[in-house]
Design a protein around this motif. Structure first.
Motif, PDB file in Angstrom:
ATOM      1  N   ASP A 192       0.929  -1.203  -0.112  1.00  0.00           N
ATOM      2  CA  ASP A 192      -0.032   0.177   0.095  1.00  0.00           C
ATOM      3  C   ASP A 192       0.896   1.029   0.018  1.00  0.00           C
ATOM      4  O   ASP A 192       1.632   1.565   0.945  1.00  0.00           O
ATOM      5  CB  ASP A 192      -1.024  -0.033   1.331  1.00  0.00           C
ATOM      6  CG  ASP A 192      -1.848   1.141   1.372  1.00  0.00           C
ATOM      7  OD1 ASP A 192      -1.598   1.927   0.348  1.00  0.00           O
ATOM      8  OD2 ASP A 192      -2.616   1.292   2.179  1.00  0.00           O
TER       9      ASP A 192
ATOM     10  N   SER B  13       0.171   4.176   0.408  1.00  0.00           N
ATOM     11  CA  SER B  13      -0.385   5.084   1.328  1.00  0.00           C
ATOM     12  C   SER B  13       0.053   5.052   2.667  1.00  0.00           C
ATOM     13  O   SER B  13      -0.340   5.475   3.747  1.00  0.00           O
ATOM     14  CB  SER B  13      -1.766   5.544   1.027  1.00  0.00           C
ATOM     15  OG  SER B  13      -2.527   4.481   2.120  1.00  0.00           O
ATOM     16  N   TYR B  14       0.771   3.567   2.881  1.00  0.00           N
ATOM     17  CA  TYR B  14       1.076   3.271   4.062  1.00  0.00           C
ATOM     18  C   TYR B  14       2.525   2.422   4.236  1.00  0.00           C
ATOM     19  O   TYR B  14       2.832   1.588   4.424  1.00  0.00           O
ATOM     20  CB  TYR B  14       0.254   2.279   4.769  1.00  0.00           C
ATOM     21  CG  TYR B  14      -0.144   2.603   6.385  1.00  0.00           C
ATOM     22  CD1 TYR B  14       0.900   2.777   7.055  1.00  0.00           C
ATOM     23  CD2 TYR B  14      -1.631   2.933   6.509  1.00  0.00           C
ATOM     24  CE1 TYR B  14       0.863   3.291   8.384  1.00  0.00           C
ATOM     25  CE2 TYR B  14      -1.552   3.665   7.713  1.00  0.00           C
ATOM     26  CZ  TYR B  14      -0.470   3.678   8.639  1.00  0.00           C
ATOM     27  OH  TYR B  14      -0.930   4.214  10.012  1.00  0.00           O
ATOM     28  N   HIS B  15       3.530   3.346   3.524  1.00  0.00           N
ATOM     29  CA  HIS B  15       4.863   2.792   3.655  1.00  0.00           C
ATOM     30  C   HIS B  15       4.986   1.705   2.644  1.00  0.00           C
ATOM     31  O   HIS B  15       6.086   1.020   3.240  1.00  0.00           O
ATOM     32  CB  HIS B  15       5.332   2.701   4.963  1.00  0.00           C
ATOM     33  CG  HIS B  15       4.970   3.821   5.970  1.00  0.00           C
ATOM     34  ND1 HIS B  15       5.436   5.256   5.658  1.00  0.00           N
ATOM     35  CD2 HIS B  15       4.292   3.847   7.106  1.00  0.00           C
ATOM     36  CE1 HIS B  15       4.996   5.865   6.875  1.00  0.00           C
ATOM     37  NE2 HIS B  15       4.112   5.192   7.610  1.00  0.00           N
TER      38      HIS B  15
ATOM     39  N   ASP C 124      -8.303   8.166   6.381  1.00  0.00           N
ATOM     40  CA  ASP C 124      -8.663   9.336   5.521  1.00  0.00           C
ATOM     41  C   ASP C 124      -9.929   9.857   5.480  1.00  0.00           C
ATOM     42  O   ASP C 124     -10.040  11.019   5.054  1.00  0.00           O
ATOM     43  CB  ASP C 124      -8.490   8.515   4.047  1.00  0.00           C
ATOM     44  CG  ASP C 124      -6.990   7.893   3.842  1.00  0.00           C
ATOM     45  OD1 ASP C 124      -6.161   8.613   4.441  1.00  0.00           O
ATOM     46  OD2 ASP C 124      -6.729   7.422   2.795  1.00  0.00           O
TER      47      ASP C 124
ATOM     48  N   GLN D 111      -6.185   2.959   6.838  1.00  0.00           N
ATOM     49  CA  GLN D 111      -6.192   3.533   5.608  1.00  0.00           C
ATOM     50  C   GLN D 111      -7.556   4.545   5.633  1.00  0.00           C
ATOM     51  O   GLN D 111      -7.586   5.605   5.384  1.00  0.00           O
ATOM     52  CB  GLN D 111      -6.270   2.619   4.478  1.00  0.00           C
ATOM     53  CG  GLN D 111      -6.125   3.117   3.157  1.00  0.00           C
ATOM     54  CD  GLN D 111      -6.368   2.166   2.175  1.00  0.00           C
ATOM     55  OE1 GLN D 111      -7.230   1.339   2.078  1.00  0.00           O
ATOM     56  NE2 GLN D 111      -5.339   1.605   1.429  1.00  0.00           N
TER      57      GLN D 111
END
Ligand SMILES: Cc1ncc(COP(=O)(O)O)c(C=O)c1O
Length: 423
Positions: A241, A243-245, A269, A265
């Motif tokens: 992902d 958006s998560y490292h 958001d 996530q």
């Protein structure tokens, strides 16, 4: 915690006074952010290498007790509390479906969920195929390669139809997709979907779990049993992902992948978090869930039987009545009772219905269920008024349809109020 009985978990689960400055009820951690203590700890929290609280939008110690308690009551491995039942439903679906995907759902869902699926999710490119029938084959017929889940309510609000969860779970699993059950109306006291093969549960906490009509909330519970990787249909849980490292949820969090992704996530958001105060109120209500659910189920059955014999009543629907179409499923899945909702129609149709609503004194005219007070709702005029005639029929609502959610008052007083209003 799993070894304790239901009633004990409801009262004492996931909280020890000695670990909380000897505070017996769960304290309210009314804070926005948490002190990082040191730089390395802060970095580890953000990398999801350490567990702890960063910011109340994502987690909070009061809310955490609620999540752990309900996860234990449902027999799940984790839960995510959010701001409302609607938010729980939305996150549960968006966690696994994206533009271009389908979901399959019962057409008899709560009106708000129906709208979410029929309107808002369509605008986001997610297509809901509504199933009119209730047989497992009806669900199976419409599943395609694009389908990401089956979503249904255990007891439909307000049609009060009951689904054969065990069989529908088999259909979902044959197609490599999870079954999501909205278990709001039974609550985990009357029914535990994971015991029958469901994979994810959502609740509106606003209703029976908080139980006093004073706080909004929702929760998603993960059984931890669905194999997202093996299914092959959920790359967003398996592949890195960005958006998560760049972490893979299934790789890093194994059977907790779904619920960690929902928090890390989507709650991050969308920001639809529950307030610590509402989590506290919900915990307070939860302490008596087992007592209240039994009581309202017993009262509802008595009221339904009374209505059945009243000369001014045209029809009554309560699944635990022995002549009800869903009675065999009540025997299978809901041996302790069928919750608080009774629906009925008055002879004289919609006109008589309006008069009845105007005459009740004890019953409160509002749109809610699961309150400690008895509440009467006229769905065609309120909760479902945005639906057209065809949609109303699909939801099982006629223009004389009354929904009564009985509360904790004395059953004789409830019956007396109904009787005087009918007369
Ligand atoms: C079965 C069911 N699911 C979900 C919801 C939505 O919950 P909330 O009002 O907490 O958003 C409701 C609300 O009535 C409901 O009855």
């Amino acid at each position: 915690m799993r070894d304790m009985k239901f009633d004990t978990i409801a009262v004492q689960g996931a909280h020890k006074a000695k670990d909380n400055r000897h505070c017996i009820p769960v304290p309210i951690y009314q804070t926005t952010a948490f002190d990082f203590d040191n730089v390395q700890y802060a970095a580890d929290l953000f990398d999801l290498k350490a567990s702890g609280d960063i910011y109340t939008r994502i987690s909070n110690p009061t809310t955490q007790v609620l999540e752990e308690r309900i996860a234990a009551l449902e027999g799940g491995i984790g839960a995510l509390a959010v701001s409302s039942g609607q938010a729980a439903t939305m996150i549960s679906v968006l966690n696994i479906a994206k533009a271009g995907d389908d979901i399959v759902a019962s057409s008899t869902l709560y009106g708000g969920t129906f709208n979410l699926f029929n309107s808002t999710l369509r605008k986001l490119g997610i297509n809901t195929i509504f199933v009119d029938g209730e047989k497992p084959e009806d669900y199976e017929k419409v599943i395609t390669e694009k389908t990401k889940c089956i979503f249904t309510e255990m007891i439909g609000n307000p049609k009060l139809n009951i689904v054969d969860v065990e069989e529908i779970a088999k259909v979902a699993h044959r197609h490599g997709i999870p079954l999501i059950i909205d278990n709001t109306v039974p609550s985990p006291y009357l029914f535990q979907p994971f015991m029958w093969g469901a994979d994810i549960v959502v609740h509106s906490l606003t209703k029976y779990i908080s139980g006093h009509g004073n706080s909004m909330g929702g929760i998603i519970v993960d059984s931890g049993k669905f194999d997202w990787k093996k299914s092959g249909k959920f790359p967003e849980l398996v592949e890195p992902d960005p958006s998560y490292h760049g972490l893979s949820y299934t790789e890093t969090f194994k059977e907790s992948a779904f619920i960690v992704k929902a928090r890390g996530q989507l709650l991050r958001d969308f920001g639809s978090c529950i307030s610590p105060f509402n989590a506290y109120l919900t915990l307070l209500g939860l302490e008596t869930l087992h007592l209240r659910m039994q009581r309202v189920s017993d009262t509802a059955l008595k009221v339904a039987k009374y209505l059945q014999n009243h000369e001014k009543i045209a029809w009554v629907n309560y699944p635990a009545l022995s002549d009800n179409a869903y009675y065999p499923l009540v025997k299978k899945y809901l041996p302790k009772g069928a919750s608080s909702i009774v629906s009925f129609g008055i002879k004289g149709g919609a006109k008589a219905g309006v008069k009845f609503i105007e005459k009740v004194k004890l019953l409160i005219h509002a749109t809610n269920i699961g309150d400690s007070r008895s509440i009467i709702t006229y769905p065609a005029l309120t909760t479902h008024r945005q639906l057209n005639d065809e949609q109303l029929r699909a939801c099982g609502i006629s223009d004389d349809f009354m929904r009564l959610s009985v509360g904790l008052e004395d059953v004789d007083d409830i019956i007396e109020d109904i009787n005087q209003a009918l007369n």
